[in-house]
Design an enzyme around this catalytic site. Structure first.
Site: not given
Length: 308
Positions: A231, A281
């Site tokens: 990622f 978040h």
């Protein structure tokens, strides 16, 4: 923009974790499942994290719109079966303006009032991004298009504390973010990072560019270190040496790895909290355990006392 101070280097006489009394807001990101088993895991996670009363939950949109129907299905089920406020991701890859505008109107008519507007990744990994000839050219144009359809949408956009891999310079990256905000974005959510200083420096840069919307830090609890490295390589996130060393030798020890991951993310959230951050978040990867644990450390308590 929120007023946040960099706490690094200041002396704190009490444990900040013990002072976190739940005065935070959280939001969660999920991705649409591919299989029945993955769908069961997703909805178990959603039901667990729903008890934490998040500000919103977002549902991703695959490269080139590859998950379009699954994204729409997941968002609709969130609306129909939960108390959560869904935010639908939307990209401008491989779609005309008419197609994208139709999706925006469909979301509006379904009761979705929050869109995460992204340029999107190219359908083929490793190939450069190419705008659709009759589509939105970039995220700023997409934000402008959403805003032209409805002034009532909340619009979140992406921000990159360590610079987007396609941006030639940090200045170009900040100018792009400013264009998205000027077009009507109401908040930015950052790509994940592992050094709080990266986030605080980024806030300083944003302020100098007149970017005046909330910049919400994106937190990725590490469930699999090899996946994390993949990622990070694709989005330009630095994986520091100390993180490599912490997870070294834990490939076959998932429980220990989870304990280390929760500690790392909890410590980073502690430092962000000390600097004034109250909105977080979480990139959940459709699993609740680590995210729930970190939210617990932030002082949040689920309405259901059962074990997550």
């Amino acid at each position: 923009m929120q007023t946040i101070q960099n706490p690094i280097g200041k002396h704190h006489t009490k444990s900040l974790l013990s002072n976190m009394l739940g005065d935070v807001n959280v939001s969660f990101e999920f991705f649409p499942p591919k299989t029945e088993k993955m769908e069961n895991t997703l909805w178990q996670s959603i039901k667990t994290l729903e008890t934490l009363d998040p500000s919103f939950v977002s549902v991703t949109y695959g490269a080139g719109g590859s998950t379009r129907e699954r994204t729409h299905k997941t968002v609709k089920r969130l609306l129909d079966e939960t108390s959560l406020k869904p935010a639908a991701h939307l990209t401008c890859v491989d779609a005309s303006r008419n197609e994208v505008d139709g999706i925006i109107r469909a979301y509006r008519d379904a009761g979705v009032d929050h869109i995460v507007a992204l340029r999107g990744d190219p359908p083929t990994i490793g190939k450069p991004y190419t705008p659709h000839p009759s589509g939105y050219q970039n995220a700023a144009e997409l934000v402008e298009g959403i805003r032209s359809i409805s002034s009532d949408f909340e619009i979140s956009v992406a921000a990159y504390p360590e610079q987007h891999p396609d941006s030639p310079t940090l200045a170009a990256d900040l100018e792009n973010l400013k264009r998205k905000v000027d077009a009507g974005a109401t908040r930015a959510i950052t790509q994940f990072f592992f050094e709080p200083d990266s986030y605080f420096r980024f806030l300083d840069h944003c302020q100098s560019y007149g970017i005046d919307v909330p910049i919400i830090p994106g937190i990725l609890p590490v469930t699999n270190f090899n996946t994390l490295k993949s990622f990070a390589g694709s989005c330009g996130t630095n994986v520091p040496d100390w993180l490599h060393k912490l997870f070294e030798g834990l490939d076959e020890r998932p429980q220990t790895r989870s304990l280390v991951a929760a500690t790392v993310a909890g410590e980073m959230c502690k430092q962000l909290y000390a600097g004034g951050v109250r909105d977080f978040h979480f990139y959940t990867l459709n699993r609740a355990e680590l995210t729930y644990a970190i939210c617990h450390m932030l002082g949040l308590r689920g309405t259901d006392v059962a074990e997550a």
